[in-house]
Enzyme design. Structure first.
Site, short mmCIF file in Angstrom:
data_model
loop_
_atom_site.label_atom_id
_atom_site.label_comp_id
_atom_site.label_asym_id
_atom_site.label_seq_id
_atom_site.Cartn_x
_atom_site.Cartn_y
_atom_site.Cartn_z
N GLY A 525 0.82 -1.21 0.00
CA GLY A 525 0.00 0.00 0.00
C GLY A 525 0.85 1.25 0.00
O GLY A 525 2.02 1.23 0.39
N GLY A 527 0.33 5.53 0.97
CA GLY A 527 -0.54 6.57 1.50
C GLY A 527 0.18 7.88 1.65
O GLY A 527 1.31 8.05 1.18
N GLY A 528 -0.48 8.84 2.34
CA GLY A 528 0.14 10.16 2.53
C GLY A 528 1.39 10.09 3.37
O GLY A 528 2.29 10.92 3.24
N LYS A 531 5.08 4.51 2.00
CA LYS A 531 4.77 3.15 1.56
C LYS A 531 4.59 2.22 2.76
O LYS A 531 5.21 2.39 3.79
CB LYS A 531 5.88 2.63 0.65
CG LYS A 531 5.99 3.37 -0.67
CD LYS A 531 7.09 2.78 -1.55
CE LYS A 531 7.15 3.51 -2.89
NZ LYS A 531 8.23 2.98 -3.76
N VAL A 532 3.74 1.22 2.54
CA VAL A 532 3.52 0.18 3.55
C VAL A 532 4.02 -1.14 2.97
O VAL A 532 3.61 -1.54 1.87
CB VAL A 532 2.04 0.07 3.94
CG1 VAL A 532 1.84 -1.00 5.02
CG2 VAL A 532 1.51 1.41 4.42
N LYS A 546 5.09 0.50 7.97
CA LYS A 546 4.81 1.78 7.30
C LYS A 546 6.02 2.69 7.42
O LYS A 546 6.42 3.07 8.52
CB LYS A 546 3.56 2.44 7.91
CG LYS A 546 3.13 3.71 7.20
CD LYS A 546 1.68 4.08 7.49
CE LYS A 546 1.46 4.50 8.92
NZ LYS A 546 0.10 5.04 9.12
N ASP A 642 -9.99 10.94 10.93
CA ASP A 642 -9.75 10.54 9.55
C ASP A 642 -10.42 9.20 9.27
O ASP A 642 -9.79 8.25 8.78
CB ASP A 642 -8.24 10.45 9.28
CG ASP A 642 -7.91 10.48 7.79
OD1 ASP A 642 -8.80 10.87 7.00
OD2 ASP A 642 -6.78 10.14 7.41
#
Length: 849
Positions: A525, A527-528, A531-532, A546, A642
């Site tokens: 994954g 995200g902001g 990377k994960v 993460k 969130d």
């Protein structure tokens, strides 16, 4: 013929001259004074006359002798800052022939001077008895202004201009400077510019009230802000009538992306001939509008937040010019001032009388003595039926009005006020000292009691440990390897298995080994934060790792918040943190591995098989349990801030768990109803009330969860620009169908025939309540949880009733029941009883899990 024309010109000149002189003398239009010198300088075609020069229409008292109070300044900043007049006693500048309305500008630039520290200069200024400044320190004010300039992306300044608007009834203006006792003052330049009498006249609308006549006679104003919205800085030379400066607005917007810049250089004219001096046409050539911006959320406003002095009335002048639409009722919007509606159904075209017509609107509002901010917000008025529901603004001016003959504000940081409050401060300090001493004594006693209890508990083998929520304190400490291995594989009081090396501090080498040196094939994954990666730590435990990207939009604050929150919280429906790494400039978080990824990936955008209606309900129930625990599991609760489908993760048994706590905030104290904070979150899920007021509550999470519910049932993105205009925003689109009681029309086609109509009806009603415009009208997460459990009961009853029907339904029921209450977390007995209370359910969510 030529002699006739000459005679006419002479006659007109004579009439003009005598109309100005009459029984008195002609009114001066502009006076520019260069202080501390007898020299005159030219700046942008304007002549600045020395305050000691002859025939300068100025009187100084007491008269300076041999100019001992002048000093040499910094000419690189401009000629008028090359000198200044310094005074240790009272100083008056008297202007003659100045009856009417004027802008008075005072120019200041700190300097180095023998035997004087300019940072300690404190003085006051008055004009014809009207207090303009009190206990004023130039250096402090410049530092404050530079903070605002930096936010706007402008260059910082080492000089300052204070501007005031005065209505002078007599024929003279006396500007008086008075230093604080034992201090001194200085001034580099004075600027007096005549304005049109109609610049501030007539009726003005009070925010939340009726119109009122604005009488500035004897009630001066200070210019607080003058912004060219959507455009670049306008220098005084580019505003020839009144030589004003218009700053850029970027740094004052709470979210610049909420409005995009537009420009139109066509022939713009003023809506009224009296408006020619209100603002230069260049202000109206640029604007900010919500049309075609990147937000695509019509519930959100364009917002400007400025700092003001408490306890004064403020004139807010908004400048408009319709640059796009050529007919009325094509752009209607609302105007808010300090979270109150100043105008609705505002149509620029109709008010200005056409396209490309410059127009302004004034509002008057009082600011409380306890508030130092002023909000200006423009947003859509969806109730008007206009084809365009976006807003537009070209310029913004904010003026502070005098109160009780005074414009000066004395802040708490001023030296004189600090001196006056010394006695009170001493009393307060004594009280605080006594309180702190008492707290320390109590803390010492509590520590002794705790140590004795712990010693006794260890002797008893820990048998007396009561189950329940227990905060874990991680930040600044880590479990040693022995303790971590001891914790591995053990069942904790929250009903979950503790991960190996619980909340452990990893080394970069260990992280690299777990991710095969951050192999791109291990990425699961992005995200902001960054990377994960899917990783495997040395004992074979799978983990989600993460790693923050150096250019991440999130940073150290979110990293520390995530660690702090997850170190305190343990719950079946919250993702557990295994550890973290913060060496070699890395920011890495290690979580338990969630085999089935995000909820969103099972709804759309992937080739994964669709979730059944029952499983979707259990996932929603699990997420609701996690949020309910956040809101109620600590003294003040925690607001996630969130909530979205990418932050709801599913483990190998499809148990839903909330994740990503980087934006989370501790809830308000008991005496408060909200947390005041900058808006953060994800567009499409943001609570519009939170966005408009910057007041965060638990009901903001409820709104976001309501969007999640519609996303679950419709299986589409919350913001999709490729769809028709009325379908771009899922919350608005689905809410419209739900209010018509036709939600089944837009649900995921893969669900058709696989759900209980009654359960779908109740589900839509819950989502609708979550999306109420006002937070006070939304349910709590405990109430949402109760209703979702009831929806699941309705669906199970429908499945049992149809168990002898479709074989596909039988298969679905069997598979779901094997997955079992894992998603929802509720037992079968609880689900069979539709009458259990929200409070009872809350205890189950926070305790049994």
């Amino acid at each position: 013929m030529q002699m006739g024309k000459l005679a006419t010109l002479v006659l007109l000149y004579a009439v003009s001259f005598w109309s100005m002189v009459g029984t008195g003398e002609a009114q001066l239009k502009t006076v520019l004074i260069n202080c501390g010198t007898n020299s005159s300088v030219d700046v942008d075609g304007r002549r600045w006359v020395g305050d000691l020069a002859a025939n300068n229409n100025l009187t100084i008292s007491p008269a300076p002798v041999a100019d001992p109070a002048a000093m040499s300044g910094n000419t690189s900043l401009g000629p008028i800052y090359g000198s200044a007049r310094v005074f240790s006693g009272g100083l008056n500048y008297t202007f003659q022939q100045v009856q009417g309305d004027y802008f008075l500008r005072l120019h200041f630039c700190p300097f180095a001077l023998d035997n004087h520290n300019v940072n300690e200069s404190v003085f006051g200024v008055a004009a014809n008895g009207l207090g303009l400044l009190s206990q004023y320190n130039v250096s402090t004010d410049i530092a404050t202004k530079n903070m605002e300039l930096q936010r706007s992306g402008s260059n910082i300044s080492t000089y300052l201009i204070k501007e005031f608007f005065l209505s002078i009834g007599s024929n003279e203006l006396v500007v008086e400077f008075l230093p604080l006792k034992g201090s001194f003052g200085f001034v580099n330049g004075l600027e007096l510019v005549a304005s049109e009498d109609s610049l501030f006249a007539g009726a003005i609308s009070k925010v939340g009230g009726n119109s009122a006549n604005l009488n500035v006679s004897g009630r001066g104003m200070e210019t607080m802000y003058r912004l060219n919205v959507g455009g670049s800085r306008i220098n005084p030379s580019e505003d020839p009538d009144l030589q004003r400066t218009w700053e850029v607005d970027t740094g004052y917007m709470t979210n610049v992306d909420a409005g995009s810049q537009i420009r139109n250089n066509s022939n713009i004219t003023y809506a009224s001939s009296n408006d020619s001096s209100v603002a230069p046409l260049r202000v109206y050539e640029t604007a900010r509008t919500m049309s075609n911006n990147q937000v695509l959320e019509k519930r959100f406003n364009m917002s400007w937040k400025v700092t003001v002095d408490p306890g004064f009335d403020y004139l807010i002048r908004l400048h408009f010019c319709e640059l796009l639409f050529g007919q009325p009722n094509q752009r209607n919007f609302r105007i808010y001032v300090n979270n109150r509606t100043a105008a609705d159904n505002f149509d620029i075209y109709a008010r200005a009388g056409g396209k490309n017509r410059a127009y302004h609107q004034d509002y008057l509002d009082a600011v409380s003595s306890r508030v130092n901010t002023l909000w200006i917000q423009l947003g859509p008025d969806t109730a008007t039926g206009a084809s365009g529901t976006d807003a537009l603004l070209n310029g913004l001016e904010i003026y502070k009005l005098s109160r009780n003959g005074n414009l000066a504000y004395v802040g708490a940081s001023n030296p004189a006020q600090n001196t006056a409050n010394n006695s009170k401060a001493r009393v307060l300090l004594v009280g605080i000292g006594a309180g702190v001493g008492s707290v320390l004594i109590l803390a010492f006693v509590a520590t002794i009691v705790f140590l004795l209890w712990r010693r006794r508990s260890r002797k008893n083998g820990g048998k007396n440990n009561a189950p329940g929520w227990r905060p874990l304190f991680l930040h600044g400490a880590s479990l040693n390897t022995a303790n971590a291995k001891e914790a591995a594989g053990t069942k904790n009081q929250f009903g979950s298995v503790a991960s190996t090396r619980l909340e452990r501090r990893f080394t970069v080498a260990e992280i690299r080994a777990a991710t095969k040196n951050f192999d791109e094939n291990m990425v699961i994954g992005v995200g902001g934060f960054g990377k994960v990666y899917r990783g495997e730590i040395e004992d074979g435990t799978l983990a989600a790792i993460k790693r923050a990207h150096p250019q991440s939009q999130q940073g150290l604050a979110e990293f520390e918040t995530e660690i702090e929150m997850l170190s305190k919280l343990r719950h079946r429906h919250l993702v557990s943190m295994i550890g973290f790494c913060e060496e070699q400039n890395e920011m890495i978080l290690v979580y338990e591995y969630m085999a089935n990824g995000t909820l969103r990936s099972h709804l759309f955008g992937s080739d994964l098989p669709p979730l059944s209606w029952r499983r979707r309900l259990e996932v929603c129930i699990g997420a609701a349990r996690g949020l309910h625990y956040l809101h109620t599991g600590a003294d003040r609760g925690i607001i996630h801030r969130d909530v979205k489908t990418t932050n709801i993760l599913l483990d190998e048994n499809f148990v839903a768990k909330m994740s990503d706590f980087g934006l989370s905030k501790t809830g308000p104290a008991l005496e408060h109803t909200h947390v005041s904070t900058a808006v953060k979150g994800s567009f499409g899920y943001l609570d519009p009330e939170y966005f408009r007021r910057q007041q965060l509550t638990q009901k903001s999470d409820v709104y976001s969860f309501g969007v999640v519910l519609f996303e679950v049932v419709c299986a589409r993105a919350v913001i999709n620009p490729s769809l028709p205009k009325d379908q771009i925003n899922l919350a608005e689109w689905a809410l419209r169908w739900q209010r018509e009681r036709s939600l089944e029309t837009i649900i995921d086609p893969r669900l058709r025939g696989q759900y209980s109509p009654e359960s779908m009806k109740k589900f839509g009603e819950i989502a609708e309540k979550c999306l109420a415009d006002e937070g006070k009208c939304r349910p709590t997460m405990g109430e949402v949880l109760w209703h979702l459990e009831y929806v699941l009961q309705l669906h199970d009853a429908w499945l049992r009733a149809n168990d002898e029907g479709s074989s596909s339904l039988h298969v679905e029921s069997s598979e779901d029941r094997q997955a079992g209450g894992g998603g929802g977390g509720g037992g079968a007995e609880e689900r069979r009883n539709p009458l259990f209370t929200a409070e009872g359910n809350g205890e189950s969510a926070a305790g049994d899990d």
